[in-house]
Write an enzyme that holds these catalytic residues in place. Sequence first.
Site, PDB file in Angstrom:
ATOM      1  N   ALA A 183      31.976  41.095  49.676  1.00  0.00           N
ATOM      2  CA  ALA A 183      32.277  40.212  48.547  1.00  0.00           C
ATOM      3  C   ALA A 183      31.143  39.229  48.282  1.00  0.00           C
ATOM      4  CB  ALA A 183      33.586  39.449  48.791  1.00  0.00           C
ATOM      5  N   ARG A 184      29.938  39.643  48.643  1.00  0.00           N
ATOM      6  CA  ARG A 184      28.729  38.821  48.456  1.00  0.00           C
ATOM      7  C   ARG A 184      28.768  37.525  49.266  1.00  0.00           C
ATOM      8  NH1 ARG A 184      27.886  43.202  46.512  1.00  0.00           N
ATOM      9  NH2 ARG A 184      26.591  43.653  44.678  1.00  0.00           N
ATOM     10  N   LEU A 185      29.607  37.477  50.274  1.00  0.00           N
ATOM     11  CA  LEU A 185      29.635  36.305  51.164  1.00  0.00           C
ATOM     12  C   LEU A 185      28.635  36.552  52.280  1.00  0.00           C
ATOM     13  CD1 LEU A 185      33.477  35.575  51.280  1.00  0.00           C
ATOM     14  CD2 LEU A 185      31.719  34.535  49.823  1.00  0.00           C
TER      15      LEU A 185
END
Length: 205
Positions: A183-185
């Site tokens: 989640a692009r974290l």
Amino acid sequence: MRRRYTAGRLLERDLAPDPFDEFRAWLHDAVTMGITEPNAMVLGTTGPDGQPSSRSVLLKGIDDGAFVFFTNTGSRKAKEIAGNPRVSLCFPWIAMERQVLVCGSASTVSRAATLAYWRSRPRESQIGAWASRQSSVIATREELEAAAAEIAERYPDEVPLPDFWSGYRVVPETVEFWQGGIARLHDRLRYRRDGEKWVVERLAP
């Protein structure tokens, strides 16, 4: 194209106390995984007009707290380093969902260290270094090949170290390790020099 980053996590408790130890571990992973040119890094410099430029060069060693590479001192990158030694290095290990970003200052290595590395190079690489007036405009490919042939004839045995060729050492002020996350974290952990010690900071992705 959408990509999900699932290769792993990077947590503070997993880091080595010294960024060079952590870097060596990541480089070992890149070599083991079979990454093409795992020691390739993008070197960023800035010209006198403020225009940034970047190019890929090869890391040739880690020596006494610095990342080391070699190049023609007449090249654009060398001239820009002479005018502004503040540079960046980026190791884009995309297949591993990893990146290392180094920011610091560059300076030339000793002539003895340059000579030692020069002698380890293949003969054809030595000839190429002599033949190329790196970053200068040339008329044709044949001009370059003719220059290489002339150098090979001039030095049939040992090829001497040119006075226009040197090593550079980049002493980092920060070294950031980036690990892709779901989640692009993404995980971004940065070592920052604080006097004689390193401080680790987590950056927002």
